[in-house]
Design a protein around this motif. Structure first.
Motif, PDB file in Angstrom:
ATOM      1  N   GLN A 126       0.848  -1.188   0.000  1.00 23.88           N
ATOM      2  CA  GLN A 126       0.000   0.000   0.000  1.00 23.88           C
ATOM      3  C   GLN A 126       0.883   1.237   0.000  1.00 23.88           C
ATOM      4  N   ASP A 153       0.604   5.387  -0.113  1.00 26.73           N
ATOM      5  CA  ASP A 153      -0.268   6.562   0.012  1.00 26.73           C
ATOM      6  C   ASP A 153      -1.742   6.172  -0.043  1.00 26.73           C
ATOM      7  N   GLY A 154      -2.074   5.029   0.548  1.00 27.89           N
ATOM      8  CA  GLY A 154      -3.463   4.599   0.646  1.00 27.89           C
ATOM      9  C   GLY A 154      -3.983   3.787  -0.514  1.00 27.89           C
ATOM     10  N   ALA A 155      -3.158   3.534  -1.534  1.00 24.70           N
ATOM     11  CA  ALA A 155      -3.602   2.766  -2.696  1.00 24.70           C
ATOM     12  C   ALA A 155      -2.693   1.566  -2.907  1.00 24.70           C
ATOM     13  N   ASP A 156      -3.238   0.493  -3.468  1.00 24.55           N
ATOM     14  CA  ASP A 156      -2.437  -0.701  -3.742  1.00 24.55           C
ATOM     15  C   ASP A 156      -1.453  -0.439  -4.870  1.00 24.55           C
ATOM     16  N   HIS A 202       8.327   3.920   5.636  1.00 21.66           N
ATOM     17  CA  HIS A 202       7.427   3.230   6.557  1.00 21.66           C
ATOM     18  C   HIS A 202       7.503   3.943   7.901  1.00 21.66           C
ATOM     19  N   ALA A 233       2.942   1.762  11.784  1.00 22.29           N
ATOM     20  CA  ALA A 233       2.115   1.436  10.619  1.00 22.29           C
ATOM     21  C   ALA A 233       2.147  -0.064  10.357  1.00 22.29           C
ATOM     22  N   VAL A 278       2.838  -0.995   4.471  1.00 22.29           N
ATOM     23  CA  VAL A 278       2.085   0.251   4.306  1.00 22.29           C
ATOM     24  C   VAL A 278       3.092   1.396   4.298  1.00 22.29           C
ATOM     25  N   TYR A 279       3.154   2.102   3.166  1.00 21.75           N
ATOM     26  CA  TYR A 279       4.194   3.114   2.971  1.00 21.75           C
ATOM     27  C   TYR A 279       3.597   4.441   2.514  1.00 21.75           C
ATOM     28  N   THR A 280       4.430   5.474   2.635  1.00 23.72           N
ATOM     29  CA  THR A 280       4.108   6.783   2.067  1.00 23.72           C
ATOM     30  C   THR A 280       5.273   7.198   1.180  1.00 23.72           C
TER      31      THR A 280
END
Length: 223
Positions: free
Chosen positions: A58, A60-63, A93, A97, A101-103
């Motif tokens: 994931q 920024d909230g998207a796969d 990461h 979290a 799950v990353y940004t």
């Protein structure tokens, strides 16, 4: 053979080239002092005959489907910066979290970064990819700092993630002796060696082994 007749059958077996990845980790300097910056370089290679299947993470909230290069922050260090050579996505990461799950932007507090990663759309046979990141060594440390990076892809046969580890990179650190001090105030400015019965005594202990993350409070027993 029956009444002079014969039959012939040909089977064709196709052997698929295997996926074979490796990842090499290096650092500069190899003997950092407390407070000094260390730059880690990660190099991933496809030494096999097929491209790996990406995993789903994931971002920024998207796969997103990526071949993932990842490295947890070494104990008692704080993230400083990372290079983005292009060809994929630099990922951060955050502490607490969920896994994968990353940004794409670092948190305002760099101490909240507990893993740096890079997502590649693919890694073709013979391809090599490198990127680097820098951390700052904490003020109190032990005598050695070990760290391992990983490259992760999906195994098509088992439908399970495969994590390929790098070499274990050990950095020699200048040991800092544990220290304990006593204070008479909550601001930890008035140093004391004794206190009267019934008076408050404030204890400040410093030990690198009990400070794995600059963003988390550790619990230690002082007796």
């Amino acid at each position: 053979q029956l009444q002079g007749l014969s039959a012939q059958n040909t089977d064709t077996v196709t052997a698929l080239a295997p996926v074979a990845l490796d990842i090499i980790k290096s650092a500069t300097p190899l003997d950092p002092q407390a407070g000094e910056e260390v730059t880690y370089n990660l190099t991933a290679r496809n030494i096999g005959g097929a491209a790996p299947t990406p995993i789903v993470v994931q971002v920024d909230g998207a796969d997103a489907s990526v071949v993932l290069i990842s490295d947890a922050m070494p104990a008692n260090t704080v993230f400083v910066r990372a290079t983005d050579p292009g060809g994929g996505t630099l990922l951060y990461h955050r502490l607490g979290a969920a896994r994968h799950v990353y940004t794409t932007t670092p948190p305002q507090d760099p101490a909240q970064v507990d893993e740096i990663a890079y997502g590649l759309p693919d890694l073709q046979p013979g391809a090599t990819f490198s990127f680097s990141f820098t951390v700052q060594v904490g003020r109190s440390t032990g005598v050695q700092m070990d760290n391992i990076a990983y490259i992760t892809y999906m195994d098509d046969l088992s439908a399970q993630e495969v994590m390929v580890p790098s070499n274990i990179l050990s950095l020699a650190l200048t040991p800092v002796a544990p220290d304990i001090e006593y204070y008479t105030d909550l601001t930890f400015t008035d140093l004391t060696s004794v206190t009267g019965l019934g008076s408050d005594l404030y204890v400040q202990a410093e030990c690198g082994a009990a400070n794995k993350s600059a963003a988390a409070i550790d619990t230690a027993i002082i007796s």
